[in-house]
Design an enzyme around this catalytic site. Sequence first.
Site, mmCIF file in Angstrom:
data_model
loop_
_atom_site.group_PDB
_atom_site.id
_atom_site.type_symbol
_atom_site.label_atom_id
_atom_site.label_comp_id
_atom_site.label_asym_id
_atom_site.label_seq_id
_atom_site.Cartn_x
_atom_site.Cartn_y
_atom_site.Cartn_z
ATOM 1 N N GLU B 49 71.657 46.652 27.202
ATOM 2 C CA GLU B 49 71.949 47.944 26.759
ATOM 3 C C GLU B 49 71.354 48.600 25.754
ATOM 4 O O GLU B 49 71.919 49.570 25.211
ATOM 5 C CB GLU B 49 73.589 48.365 26.691
ATOM 6 C CG GLU B 49 74.388 47.950 27.925
ATOM 7 C CD GLU B 49 75.796 48.648 28.077
ATOM 8 O OE1 GLU B 49 76.218 49.450 27.093
ATOM 9 O OE2 GLU B 49 76.362 48.631 29.045
ATOM 10 N N HIS B 272 80.974 45.707 22.220
ATOM 11 C CA HIS B 272 81.080 44.341 22.467
ATOM 12 C C HIS B 272 81.235 43.480 21.121
ATOM 13 O O HIS B 272 80.526 44.161 20.333
ATOM 14 C CB HIS B 272 80.015 43.965 23.228
ATOM 15 C CG HIS B 272 80.208 44.407 24.941
ATOM 16 N ND1 HIS B 272 80.396 43.454 25.882
ATOM 17 C CD2 HIS B 272 80.389 45.553 25.426
ATOM 18 C CE1 HIS B 272 80.589 44.151 27.149
ATOM 19 N NE2 HIS B 272 80.460 45.603 26.731
#
Lengths: 405, 405
Positions: B49, B272
Site C-alpha cells: 500500500e 495495520h
Amino acid sequence: MEGDSTLQLRVFDLNCWAIRYLSKRRQERMRLIGDVLLQECFDLILLQEVWSEQDYSDLKVKLGGCYPFSHYFRSGVIGSGLCVFSRFTILDTLLYQYSLNGYPYMLQHGDWFCGKSVGLVIVKISGIIFNVYVTHLHAEYCREKDAYLPHRLVQAWELAQFIRHTSKAADVVLLGGDLNMHPDDVGIRLLRGWTGLQDAFAEAKHFEGCKDGCTLIPNNCFTIKTELLPFPLGIRIDYILYKAISSFMVKCEELKTTTGSAPGRDIPFSDHEAVMATLHIRRQREAASATLSTAEPALVDVVTEARTEVGVGLRAAQRQRYSTGRLAVLALLLLLLQAVAVLGTLAGLGGQPFPKLSFSLLAFLAVAILLLATGLHLFHTIEVKMLQGTEEQMRMALRVLQEQP
Amino acid sequence: MEGDSTLQLRVFDLNCWAIRYLSKRRQERMRLIGDVLLQECFDLILLQEVWSEQDYSDLKVKLGGCYPFSHYFRSGVIGSGLCVFSRFTILDTLLYQYSLNGYPYMLQHGDWFCGKSVGLVIVKISGIIFNVYVTHLHAEYCREKDAYLPHRLVQAWELAQFIRHTSKAADVVLLGGDLNMHPDDVGIRLLRGWTGLQDAFAEAKHFEGCKDGCTLIPNNCFTIKTELLPFPLGIRIDYILYKAISSFMVKCEELKTTTGSAPGRDIPFSDHEAVMATLHIRRQREAASATLSTAEPALVDVVTEARTEVGVGLRAAQRQRYSTGRLAVLALLLLLLQAVAVLGTLAGLGGQPFPKLSFSLLAFLAVAILLLATGLHLFHTIEVKMLQGTEEQMRMALRVLQEQP
C-alpha cells in the site's frame, strides 16, 4: 532415459487461425488438422488461435487415443487461443498474461480481447523434465510504422523473464508459437539472448519446407497477398526454440514446414504454415553452463536497443494519457457550465431558457465524452506504468550484465 | 556462509496504508516508518500500500545509506503498492498480476484499480539464493457474506502456483504481505499446503507483540472499530511465511509486531501492525525433502474445499454474465424499435410524430445501457474464464495428488 541413449521428440507447432464466424473454412480445416495429428503421432503439439473452446473439445475427443493429455489456457474475453496436446502426462501448468496487449478501442485489430499470454506445461518424459511454453504475441499490422512494437517488446521481455524464472528446475526448455517477429527483429534477439534459447530452424541438420523456413507465404490461399508484397518468399514468424539446462544436450535433427496446401488436399491447415521439429535429447557428461549463451557485450546492445524502443512507446503513452485527461477535464467543464446555466435559469437570472432538445443532447454528449475519455485515461495510465516497469527491469538487467566480470 | 555458521536475517513487513488524499496523516506516518527503518537496520523490508510513487522515492532517498537496493512494482491504474528495500543486491525481479481482483464498478472498494499482484525479488546473501515475494490480496469487506472470496481464492492459488514455479532454484523462500485472510481460512491453508510455506508466527521461538499475533487491532487509532467488533483481540491478516529448499534449514528465532502507537509517538505507523521476524538460516547435512510438507490427504481436502468455493463464484459469475448480456440485448432491441419508429414517421406511415426531447433522451439512455451492459458482459466473460481456468488447474492438482503413491 538410461546411460547414453538418445530420446527422440517430435514437436508440432501451428497457428490454427480458428476464429469462429471469421476464419474461412474453419471447421473443415480443424478436422484436417486433427486427421494429420492422428496419422503422424507427434509427441507434443502446440497450437495457437484455437479461439473456440468447442474446437478444442472436438480435438480432445478425436486425439484422445494418441494424445491422452491436453490443456487449454483460458484468458481474456475470447480466450488465449493456446492449447497443448501431449503423449505424456502433464504434471503442472501455469499461465502468464502479458501486461500490455494493444488497445481495446482498436476493434479492427482485436488483439486486446484475446488476453495474449504464455502458457507453460510441465511434462516428464523418460525421466527428463520438459518445460514446454506456448505463446502468441501481438500481431504486426504495419511494419513501416509499427505502433505495437513497444507492446510486443514488453511481451517478448515478459516472455523471456517468465521462462528464465520458471525453468530453473527444468532439464529441457521448449518454446513454440507465433511470435509475430522476423528472425532478426530486436524482440527475437532479446528473447533469445536473454534466455539462451536456440532456433530450431537455424540449428536443424536437415530442413524441408518453405524457403528460409517461412511460415506466412504468398503460396497459401488464405494469406493476404498485399501484406506480403515486400517479402516475395514470405516471412518467418512461427518458431520452435529450445535449450537444455543442467546436464542435457538438445540437437535439432530435422525441421519441416508445410508448404501451402495440406498433403493431398486443396486447402492449407491455416493461413500460417505448421512447424515440425524432430529433436534429439541426450544426457551429457559435463553439465551445460547455465549462463546466457549469447556473448554478453552483444546482449547489452540488444537490451539497450529494446529499452530505447520501449522508451519511445512510453513517451507516446504519456502523450495519450495527457490528451485523454485533458479531454475529460474539458467535458467536465462543459457539464459544469451547463449546470450553472440551468441553475441560473431556475433562479430567474438568465434571459430566455435554452432550447431543451439541443441542451439535453449537448449534456449527453458531454457525459459520453467524459466517460470515454476517463476510461481511456485510466487505460493509458496503466500502459505508462507497465512501460515504465519494463524499462526499469531492463535497466536493472543492463546493470547486472555490465557488472559481471 | 561457510561450514556450519548461521545466517541471521531480519525481515520487516508492513501494510503502510499510504493512499494519497485518503489515508490519514500519511506523510507524517511515512516519515515515521522511514525513521524506524533507518534506526533498526533490517535486512529486508517488504511494504504494501505504498500507492504514491513519490512516497517510494522519498523513502529510497532517505534509506539509501542503509538499504542501497530497492524495487517498486508498477501495475494497474494506481500501482501495485508493493515495494522492497534490501541491504543486499537485488539480482532480478518479476511481477505477476492476479487474473481476478474484484470489480471495476465497485468504486467504494477500489481493489480493482490497484492491479493486485505478487512481486518477486531475488537476492543472494552469503551465497544463499533468497526468493523474496511480497503481495497484497483482495480485501474482505464482509466476512459473513464475502462476495470476493472466489477472487481471493483464485489469487491465493495463483500466488501458490507462482511461488512453486519460480522458486525451484532458490535456497530459501520468503513471503511477506497482507493476505487479507485469517490463519484458518481456506485460502491460507491452500497457500501453505500447496507451497509448503511455514508461518513465522506459529514457528517463532520467542514472540512479542499483539495477542495471537494480530495485525489489525482495536487498539490502533486508525482501525475501524465496528469492523473489529466480532474480534475483540483483533485479527491476524499480515504474515511472514518461509521455507527452505535444497539443503538449508530456516528457523524463526523471534517474531514481533507493533502494538498500536509507534514507540514514543502518539500515532501508529499504519492502520495495520508491522510484523518483524528474525530468521536463522543454516546449511544442513541432509537435503530437505522437496515434497509438499502438509500431509497429502489433508491437502486433497483443502484443494477440494477451495475448488468448491471457486465453483460457487463461477456460478455467480455465469449468472452475472447472462443478466448483463440480456440487458444489452434489451437495450439494443429498444434502439432498433426506435429506429423503426423514426423510419415509419419519415415514410409518413405513423400518426403524430413523437415528442423530440423524450424520444432523444430515451435513445441516449438505451445507448448508455447498451454500452455499460456490454462492458460488464465482457468483464464477467473474462471472470468466468479465469474461474473456470482455476477450477481446471485445481482439478489437475487433485489428480496429481491422488495419483501419488
